[in-house]
Design a protein around this motif. Sequence first.
Motif, short mmCIF file in Angstrom:
data_model
loop_
_atom_site.label_atom_id
_atom_site.label_comp_id
_atom_site.label_asym_id
_atom_site.label_seq_id
_atom_site.Cartn_x
_atom_site.Cartn_y
_atom_site.Cartn_z
N ILE A 70 -10.08 -5.98 2.18
CA ILE A 70 -9.26 -5.09 3.00
C ILE A 70 -7.96 -5.78 3.42
O ILE A 70 -6.89 -5.18 3.40
CB ILE A 70 -10.06 -4.60 4.23
N VAL A 113 -5.65 -5.85 0.32
CA VAL A 113 -5.11 -4.52 0.02
C VAL A 113 -4.10 -4.11 1.09
O VAL A 113 -3.04 -3.57 0.77
CB VAL A 113 -6.25 -3.50 -0.12
N PHE A 114 -4.40 -4.37 2.35
CA PHE A 114 -3.47 -4.01 3.42
C PHE A 114 -2.13 -4.72 3.24
O PHE A 114 -1.07 -4.09 3.31
CB PHE A 114 -4.06 -4.32 4.80
N ASP A 173 -0.83 -6.05 0.57
CA ASP A 173 -0.18 -5.57 -0.65
C ASP A 173 0.45 -4.20 -0.44
O ASP A 173 1.63 -4.00 -0.74
CB ASP A 173 -1.21 -5.52 -1.78
N GLN A 174 -0.31 -3.26 0.11
CA GLN A 174 0.17 -1.89 0.23
C GLN A 174 1.13 -1.67 1.40
O GLN A 174 1.99 -0.81 1.33
CB GLN A 174 -1.02 -0.93 0.34
N THR A 217 4.23 -3.57 -1.67
CA THR A 217 4.49 -2.37 -2.47
C THR A 217 5.75 -1.62 -2.05
O THR A 217 6.58 -1.30 -2.90
CB THR A 217 3.25 -1.45 -2.47
N TRP A 250 0.12 4.28 -3.24
CA TRP A 250 -1.00 4.04 -2.33
C TRP A 250 -2.25 4.76 -2.79
O TRP A 250 -3.35 4.22 -2.72
CB TRP A 250 -0.65 4.49 -0.92
N SER A 251 -2.10 6.00 -3.26
CA SER A 251 -3.28 6.78 -3.67
C SER A 251 -3.94 6.22 -4.92
O SER A 251 -5.14 6.41 -5.12
CB SER A 251 -2.92 8.25 -3.86
N TRP A 297 -3.35 2.67 -6.10
CA TRP A 297 -3.64 1.24 -5.98
C TRP A 297 -4.60 0.87 -4.85
O TRP A 297 -5.34 -0.10 -4.98
CB TRP A 297 -2.34 0.45 -5.84
N THR A 298 -4.62 1.62 -3.76
CA THR A 298 -5.52 1.26 -2.67
C THR A 298 -6.98 1.31 -3.11
O THR A 298 -7.69 0.30 -3.00
CB THR A 298 -5.27 2.13 -1.43
N GLN A 330 -7.58 -1.41 -5.92
CA GLN A 330 -7.65 -2.80 -5.46
C GLN A 330 -8.89 -3.07 -4.62
O GLN A 330 -9.45 -4.16 -4.68
CB GLN A 330 -6.39 -3.18 -4.69
N ILE A 331 -9.32 -2.09 -3.84
CA ILE A 331 -10.58 -2.29 -3.09
C ILE A 331 -11.73 -2.47 -4.08
O ILE A 331 -12.55 -3.37 -3.92
CB ILE A 331 -10.83 -1.13 -2.11
#
Length: 128
Positions: free
Chosen positions: A26, A29-30, A32-33, A37, A75-76, A78-79, A82-83
């Motif tokens: 998490i 991903v946080f 990164d996004q 990004t 986001w829709s 890669w999130t 990546q998780i």
Amino acid sequence: SSGINAESQSVLFSFLGSQMVFSTAIKKVFLDQAFYTPAFLACFLSINSILQGDNLDQVMVKLKEDYTTVVVRGWSLWTPAQILNFTVIPLQHRLLFVNLVAVIWNTYLSYKSNSTIRISNSVTSLAQ
């Protein structure tokens, strides 16, 4: 662009470690996004527009038109990818998984960054 993208993400993710713990995933991903990004996409869209011969005003118009849509779509995709990558995909297969997702993403980016060209060229052709 994907070479620069891969190297900078590699540095960021190695800083956070390679554990497949959910809380670490998490965090990765946080970061990164939320930070990487949006900055990367602003640079990508701007540089792409400049390389297509647009002036600064045209670059700003394209950013206003496309930036939010591209970031949200990123986001829709890669999130969740990546998780999955950091929690389910084994370490030795992560690169392959990310590259497969990147093919889809890069196809979309190419389409989105060039769709305005076709529209503006069509309007120019009709005007003549």
